[in-house]
Design a protein around this motif. Structure first.
Motif, PDB file in Angstrom:
ATOM      1  N   ASP A 125       0.851  -1.194   0.000  1.00  0.00           N
ATOM      2  CA  ASP A 125       0.000   0.000   0.000  1.00  0.00           C
ATOM      3  C   ASP A 125       0.882   1.237   0.000  1.00  0.00           C
ATOM      4  N   VAL A 126       0.556   2.186  -0.846  1.00  0.00           N
ATOM      5  CA  VAL A 126       1.281   3.455  -0.903  1.00  0.00           C
ATOM      6  C   VAL A 126       0.260   4.590  -0.954  1.00  0.00           C
ATOM      7  N   VAL A 127       0.455   5.590  -0.097  1.00  0.00           N
ATOM      8  CA  VAL A 127      -0.404   6.771  -0.078  1.00  0.00           C
ATOM      9  C   VAL A 127       0.497   8.000  -0.047  1.00  0.00           C
ATOM     10  N   ALA A 128       0.266   8.929  -0.961  1.00  0.00           N
ATOM     11  CA  ALA A 128       1.054  10.156  -1.014  1.00  0.00           C
ATOM     12  C   ALA A 128       0.112  11.342  -1.141  1.00  0.00           C
ATOM     13  N   SER A 129       0.462  12.430  -0.487  1.00  0.00           N
ATOM     14  CA  SER A 129      -0.342  13.650  -0.588  1.00  0.00           C
ATOM     15  C   SER A 129       0.569  14.862  -0.516  1.00  0.00           C
ATOM     16  N   VAL A 130       0.178  15.903  -1.224  1.00  0.00           N
ATOM     17  CA  VAL A 130       0.912  17.160  -1.213  1.00  0.00           C
ATOM     18  C   VAL A 130      -0.109  18.289  -1.336  1.00  0.00           C
ATOM     19  N   SER A 131       0.118  19.361  -0.600  1.00  0.00           N
ATOM     20  CA  SER A 131      -0.802  20.492  -0.640  1.00  0.00           C
ATOM     21  C   SER A 131      -0.020  21.781  -0.443  1.00  0.00           C
ATOM     22  N   GLY A 132      -0.561  22.858  -0.971  1.00  0.00           N
ATOM     23  CA  GLY A 132       0.074  24.164  -0.840  1.00  0.00           C
ATOM     24  C   GLY A 132      -0.199  25.019  -2.047  1.00  0.00           C
ATOM     25  N   PRO A 133       0.312  26.238  -2.047  1.00  0.00           N
ATOM     26  CA  PRO A 133       0.122  27.115  -3.213  1.00  0.00           C
ATOM     27  C   PRO A 133       0.872  26.571  -4.415  1.00  0.00           C
ATOM     28  N   LEU A 134       0.254  26.708  -5.573  1.00  0.00           N
ATOM     29  CA  LEU A 134       0.869  26.237  -6.808  1.00  0.00           C
ATOM     30  C   LEU A 134       2.159  27.000  -7.062  1.00  0.00           C
ATOM     31  N   LEU A 135       3.189  26.267  -7.492  1.00  0.00           N
ATOM     32  CA  LEU A 135       4.490  26.889  -7.720  1.00  0.00           C
ATOM     33  C   LEU A 135       4.374  28.035  -8.719  1.00  0.00           C
ATOM     34  N   GLY A 136       4.918  29.162  -8.331  1.00  0.00           N
ATOM     35  CA  GLY A 136       4.912  30.319  -9.213  1.00  0.00           C
ATOM     36  C   GLY A 136       3.610  31.084  -9.251  1.00  0.00           C
ATOM     37  N   SER A 137       2.646  30.669  -8.451  1.00  0.00           N
ATOM     38  CA  SER A 137       1.355  31.346  -8.474  1.00  0.00           C
ATOM     39  C   SER A 137       1.187  32.188  -7.224  1.00  0.00           C
ATOM     40  N   ARG A 138       0.187  33.034  -7.258  1.00  0.00           N
ATOM     41  CA  ARG A 138      -0.146  33.782  -6.065  1.00  0.00           C
ATOM     42  C   ARG A 138      -0.801  32.845  -5.066  1.00  0.00           C
ATOM     43  N   ARG A 139      -0.807  33.249  -3.817  1.00  0.00           N
ATOM     44  CA  ARG A 139      -1.278  32.369  -2.755  1.00  0.00           C
ATOM     45  C   ARG A 139      -2.791  32.148  -2.795  1.00  0.00           C
ATOM     46  N   GLU A 140      -3.514  32.896  -3.654  1.00  0.00           N
ATOM     47  CA  GLU A 140      -4.942  32.646  -3.739  1.00  0.00           C
ATOM     48  C   GLU A 140      -5.250  31.274  -4.335  1.00  0.00           C
ATOM     49  N   LEU A 141      -4.337  30.708  -5.115  1.00  0.00           N
ATOM     50  CA  LEU A 141      -4.555  29.416  -5.757  1.00  0.00           C
ATOM     51  C   LEU A 141      -3.873  28.327  -4.932  1.00  0.00           C
ATOM     52  N   ILE A 142      -4.666  27.526  -4.241  1.00  0.00           N
ATOM     53  CA  ILE A 142      -4.166  26.457  -3.387  1.00  0.00           C
ATOM     54  C   ILE A 142      -4.542  25.118  -4.018  1.00  0.00           C
ATOM     55  N   THR A 143      -3.569  24.235  -4.135  1.00  0.00           N
ATOM     56  CA  THR A 143      -3.812  22.932  -4.752  1.00  0.00           C
ATOM     57  C   THR A 143      -3.536  21.814  -3.751  1.00  0.00           C
ATOM     58  N   THR A 144      -4.262  20.723  -3.919  1.00  0.00           N
ATOM     59  CA  THR A 144      -4.058  19.516  -3.111  1.00  0.00           C
ATOM     60  C   THR A 144      -4.048  18.309  -4.036  1.00  0.00           C
ATOM     61  N   LEU A 145      -3.190  17.363  -3.720  1.00  0.00           N
ATOM     62  CA  LEU A 145      -3.080  16.128  -4.497  1.00  0.00           C
ATOM     63  C   LEU A 145      -2.936  14.959  -3.539  1.00  0.00           C
ATOM     64  N   ARG A 146      -3.769  13.945  -3.737  1.00  0.00           N
ATOM     65  CA  ARG A 146      -3.704  12.731  -2.923  1.00  0.00           C
ATOM     66  C   ARG A 146      -3.786  11.540  -3.871  1.00  0.00           C
ATOM     67  N   ALA A 147      -2.846  10.624  -3.764  1.00  0.00           N
ATOM     68  CA  ALA A 147      -2.816   9.441  -4.628  1.00  0.00           C
ATOM     69  C   ALA A 147      -2.542   8.214  -3.782  1.00  0.00           C
ATOM     70  N   GLN A 148      -3.179   7.107  -4.133  1.00  0.00           N
ATOM     71  CA  GLN A 148      -2.932   5.850  -3.430  1.00  0.00           C
ATOM     72  C   GLN A 148      -2.873   4.700  -4.428  1.00  0.00           C
ATOM     73  N   TYR A 149      -2.062   3.701  -4.101  1.00  0.00           N
ATOM     74  CA  TYR A 149      -1.866   2.532  -4.957  1.00  0.00           C
ATOM     75  C   TYR A 149      -1.804   1.293  -4.086  1.00  0.00           C
ATOM     76  N   THR A 150      -2.418   0.226  -4.569  1.00  0.00           N
ATOM     77  CA  THR A 150      -2.409  -1.052  -3.851  1.00  0.00           C
ATOM     78  C   THR A 150      -2.062  -2.174  -4.823  1.00  0.00           C
ATOM     79  N   CYS A 151      -1.132  -3.006  -4.416  1.00  0.00           N
ATOM     80  CA  CYS A 151      -0.788  -4.224  -5.151  1.00  0.00           C
ATOM     81  C   CYS A 151      -1.018  -5.403  -4.213  1.00  0.00           C
ATOM     82  N   GLN A 152      -1.827  -6.371  -4.644  1.00  0.00           N
ATOM     83  CA  GLN A 152      -2.165  -7.494  -3.771  1.00  0.00           C
ATOM     84  C   GLN A 152      -2.076  -8.816  -4.523  1.00  0.00           C
TER      85      GLN A 152
END
Length: 674
Positions: A531-558
């Motif tokens: 099982d792998v879970v990754a997440s990242v959040s914060g203002p988009l690189l090079g953008s003003r702080r009004e634009l906030i992005t979040t990314l969450r991804a998960q993968y399962t191999c069974q």
């Protein structure tokens, strides 16, 4: 049905109108600065939060973004989770974690497990997200020693926490009204009312009505073994209608170094069961009515700095009316009544700084009655005792527990008595190799045990009174990297390798009729996964702080294979409905008052029977969902309008064989906060 809908909406709207009138009668206080907008902070015992193994969480804001109607829909975004969805809004939805089986998953609602001695499975589709503050998944168990004995016994746990009332300075009332309309004639309306009764007591009530025709187009395409097309047609799903009402009342109170809660819950539904599409049968006459009611209470208090105690109590009554009026089979019209009584106490004491121990005891009484001929009318008494200890050495945390379970069954039909008992140990460890604790390495070993359900043992014509209890052994090693970059950027990565061994595994899946389950004892199952879970959040690189992005991804191999008998043709084959690969992705962006969300779910190839043959093969499927929401103010109200596009690419797929899922569909919603 229309009359019941109007009555339920009227009952929900009366307090809302009264509160709105009260609110309008007061003068607005004007815009307050940010220092004055302070929410309540609840302080509890420090002994409560000594967890070793991190969890997977979806909080209220994240849940609101997803195109999810129920808790089951939200859990698709956890790693290691496989959702069994039988299609449509009202279809049964159960969850399997790491191929252990649904019965090894404990579902806790505000601290108390939702029991179901009849079939051991909780239909998570019945639990709405409208009043949910957090959904948390723990593999192994919740690694905090201050918990009920039953929580130690489960192989994995889902903790659902409803919203705790919070009031801004000067406010005594919160009101939220939601409405949504979508495909399959779906209409949902809900009201959440929160009221401060005193400085230490608050009340919240939540009512919801849902109705849908359950009709949607789907493409039914099947191939012969030689690759030629056997069926290829478009049809409309029939007999999938649902009408459901849910009401919940909560009283929250604060004590000196403690808190208490009272809850009342009612869920009532009438739905059709579309059934599997087999033998050229496109519509069935099965219907099911459910009435689930329970009341529960919790009381927790710390005495000094070294001792805390918690007491829980619950009584539930569940009524299921199942009828099958198909002319091609014998008519069925049965009523099942299930009762449950649950009492629990958990106590924890700090022996020395950093070393604590707990003792917990649970008693659970279940009784099942039915109108079927010569029904066994079983009664079960379950005693669960746990002892646990935790050691916190700053850079090293260790927890160990031992659970003893004694189960006594009695049937009125033959006056039979059966007794079984089991001891299940568990050991958890977590190491922080670096200063700052941004990286942790963890491992655990655990044994769990579950008794066959009443349906497994006593169901007329299907039950097997000789079934053995199911035992499981779990091993896990993993890591968590958790890093903050500046005031608003955050990165997290979890990865786990696990090995599970299940002995005398019992699986259940519908055959012909959705309410009846075909029972099968596989013997031994070997499960290995990542099982792998990754997440990242914060203002988009090079953008003003009004634009906030979040990314969450998960993968399962069974790899979950049957290793019972090497002479069987399915020896070392993947067990039914478990894919080798699966995953999901959630991408969100917020710009001022506008929020966008994209979610993707992938499930790889599977087989719908024990033998992994071409005939039983099920193709991979994936779905993409897109949603947008805009929040604005209108006088004293905060309004939120949303638009959802589900299954954006119109993927035609089955989660369960011969239960087609909806194609592309739309929904619009509005939310008003006062």
């Amino acid at each position: 049905m229309t009359k019941r809908l109007l009555v339920a909406l009227w009952c929900a709207a009366v307090p809302a109108v009264a509160l709105w009138s009260q609110h309008e009668g007061t003068k607005p206080t004007g815009r307050m600065d940010s220092l004055q907008h302070v929410s309540e902070v609840v302080v509890t015992s420090k002994l409560t939060f000594r967890e070793v193994i991190p969890s997977q969480q979806l909080k209220e804001e994240q849940l609101q973004r997803l195109s999810a109607h129920s808790v089951a829909d939200a859990m698709r975004y956890f790693s290691g989770v496989q959702l069994k969805d039988y299609g449509g809004v009202g279809g049964v939805k159960t969850v399997d974690v790491r191929s252990m089986g649904t019965n090894h998953l404990a579902v806790s609602y505000d601290g108390i497990v939702l029991g179901n001695a009849q079939n051991g499975q909780t239909d998570l589709g019945q639990l709405s997200l409208d009043n949910i503050e957090e959904v948390t998944l723990y593999n192994g168990q919740k690694s905090a020693i201050f918990q009920a004995a039953s929580d130690f016994a489960s192989a994995s746990s889902v903790y659902i926490r409803t919203r705790m009332p919070r009031f801004e300075v000067g406010r005594q009332t919160n009101l939220k009204v939601r409405a949504k309309y979508g495909a399959s004639d779906l209409f949902r309306a809900s009201v959440l009312w929160e009221q401060r009764l005193s400085a230490d007591v608050s009340l919240s009530t939540n009512a919801e009505v849902m109705t849908a025709s359950g009709r949607y187009k789907f493409r039914y395409r099947r191939k012969n073994l030689d690759g030629t097309v056997a069926w290829d047609t478009t049809a409309v799903r029939q007999n999938g209608d649902i009408h459901a009402e849910r009401a919940e009342l909560n009283l929250h109170g604060m004590l000196n170094q403690g808190q208490w809660q009272l809850k009342g819950y009612v869920y009532n539904s009438d739905r059709g069961i579309p059934g599997a599409i087999v033998n050229n049968v496109w519509s069935r006459g099965e219907r099911q009515q459910d009435l689930n009611t329970f009341g529960q209470a919790s009381w927790q208090k710390s005495i000094g700095e070294r001792f805390s105690t918690r007491w829980l109590a619950k009584y539930g009554f569940y009524r299921t009316h199942y009828a099958n009026r198909d002319t091609t089979v014998l008519p069925v019209d049965n009523i099942y009544r299930q009762q449950e009584l649950y009492l629990s106490t958990a106590n924890v004491v700090e022996m020395l700084p950093g070393w604590s121990a707990s003792l917990s005891y649970d008693f659970r009484w279940n009784k099942l009655d039915a109108t079927t001929y010569r029904f066994a009318r079983p009664t079960r008494r379950t005693h669960t005792l746990s002892v646990a200890t935790a050691l916190d050495l700053h850079r090293l945390k260790v927890q160990a527990s031992l659970v003893g379970m004694l189960v006594k069954d009695h049937t009125q039909l033959n006056n039979e008595r059966n007794t079984d008992s089991q001891l299940t140990p568990a050991l958890f460890a977590n190491v922080y190799p670096f200063k700052g604790k941004w990286l942790s390495l963890r491992a655990y070993a655990k044994q769990s045990f579950r008794m066959p359900t009443f349906n497994d043992l006593y169901y007329t014509n299907l039950g097997n009174a000789q079934l053995r209890p199911e035992r499981a052994t779990q091993f896990d090693v993993g890591l968590l990297a958790n890093k903050h970059f500046g005031p608003s950027a955050h990165f997290s990565l979890q990865a786990d390798l696990y090995y599970n061994k299940v002995h005398d595994k019992i699986i259940a899946y519908p055959k012909g009729q959705q309410f009846r389950w075909t029972m099968l004892n596989l013997g031994e199952v070997d499960i290995r996964g990542l099982d792998v879970v990754a997440s990242v959040s914060g203002p988009l690189l090079g953008s003003r702080r009004e634009l906030i992005t979040t990314l969450r991804a998960q993968y399962t191999c069974q790899r979950a294979i049957d290793v019972t008998d090497r002479h069987k043709p399915y020896y070392r084959h993947q067990i039914p409905y478990i894919p080798h690969h699966s995953g999901s992705l959630i991408l969100g962006a917020d710009w001022r008052d506008l929020s966008l969300n994209y979610s993707f779910i992938y499930t790889g190839e599977r087989w719908n029977a024990q033998e992994n043959t071409q005939y039983n093969y099920m193709q991979p499927w994936y779905t993409s969902d897109l949603s947008a929401a805009y929040t604005f103010r209108l006088r004293h109200c905060s309004l939120r309008a949303s638009l959802e596009v589900n299954n954006l690419l119109n993927q035609q797929y089955d989660v369960i064989a011969n239960y087609p899922m909806p194609g592309r569909n739309f929904a619009i919603g509005v939310e008003v906060r006062l």
